[in-house]
Design a protein around this motif. Structure first.
Motif, PDB file in Angstrom:
ATOM      1  N   GLY A   1      68.342 -21.729  -0.249  1.00 29.47           N
ATOM      2  CA  GLY A   1      67.656 -20.452  -0.147  1.00 29.47           C
ATOM      3  C   GLY A   1      66.307 -20.640   0.506  1.00 29.47           C
ATOM      4  O   GLY A   1      66.030 -21.670   1.117  1.00 29.47           O
TER       5      GLY A   1
ATOM      6  N   THR B   1      65.295 -18.761  -9.910  1.00 31.01           N
ATOM      7  CA  THR B   1      66.200 -18.158  -8.917  1.00 31.01           C
ATOM      8  C   THR B   1      66.436 -16.689  -9.266  1.00 31.01           C
ATOM      9  O   THR B   1      67.570 -16.286  -9.561  1.00 31.01           O
ATOM     10  CB  THR B   1      67.529 -18.929  -8.862  1.00 31.01           C
TER      11      THR B   1
ATOM     12  N   ARG C   1      64.674 -17.911  -3.219  1.00 34.76           N
ATOM     13  CA  ARG C   1      65.320 -16.611  -2.989  1.00 34.76           C
ATOM     14  C   ARG C   1      65.900 -16.567  -1.608  1.00 34.76           C
ATOM     15  O   ARG C   1      65.241 -17.006  -0.685  1.00 34.76           O
ATOM     16  CB  ARG C   1      64.296 -15.490  -3.094  1.00 34.76           C
TER      17      ARG C   1
END
Length: 169
Positions: free
Chosen positions: A121, A165, A95
């Motif tokens: 991320g 995700t 994330r």
């Protein structure tokens, strides 16, 4: 770094690069994969091979399962929860996941269009980064090359495992 090359039938060569920290890269004709293993105390080439070979077998098995999962996803199958993924395939959460390009694989060329090939991320809930192919720099984690990604971008199968995700809440 130790470099071990294995020749088969005089034509096919596989190379194994072993760094002192246990980072191992295996190069084959059509692919490469990376993993970490414990080589502490191993000094000779034979001692290093003794420790690295079982890890290569395990990493190769996981790589084949990841490719099979990507093939299954290409047929339209979609996982709904983590228990549906083979336990030998690493699963992590990223994330916020955003697309990136592995510039080492693709040369700079104004004429070449390079599509997104990786995700970037923050790896969530797993402590230090466990990415086998990518690297973590501060808070950013880089996945391996994307093999298949969900149209809604809720998950992706990458060469280093399965990445959840989820959208930002």
């Amino acid at each position: 770094m130790k470099v071990i090359t294995i020749m088969e039938d005089g034509e096919r060569a596989r190379s194994v690069y072993v760094r002192p920290d246990g980072d191992v890269t295996v190069f084959d004709r059509d692919y490469k994969f990376r993993f970490r293993t414990d080589i502490s105390g191993a000094e000779s080439t034979w001692q290093i091979l003794e420790r690295v070979v079982p890890a290569i077998v395990h990493a190769e098995t996981a790589r084949l399962k990841i490719e099979a999962l990507a093939d299954r996803c290409r047929t339209g199958w979609s996982p709904g929860y983590p228990d549906e993924i083979d336990p030998d395939i690493p699963q992590r959460t990223l994330r916020p996941a955003r697309f990136g390009i592995d510039l080492i694989r693709y040369p700079e060329d104004d004429e070449l269009y390079t599509p997104a090939t990786i995700l970037m991320g923050i790896e969530m809930g797993t402590g230090p980064s466990t990415s086998l192919v990518g690297k973590r720099d501060g808070t950013v984690c880089v996945t391996g090359e994307i093999l298949w990604i969900d149209a809604a971008r809720e998950w992706a199968v990458c060469e280093d495992g399965f990445w959840w995700t989820p959208a930002e809440e």
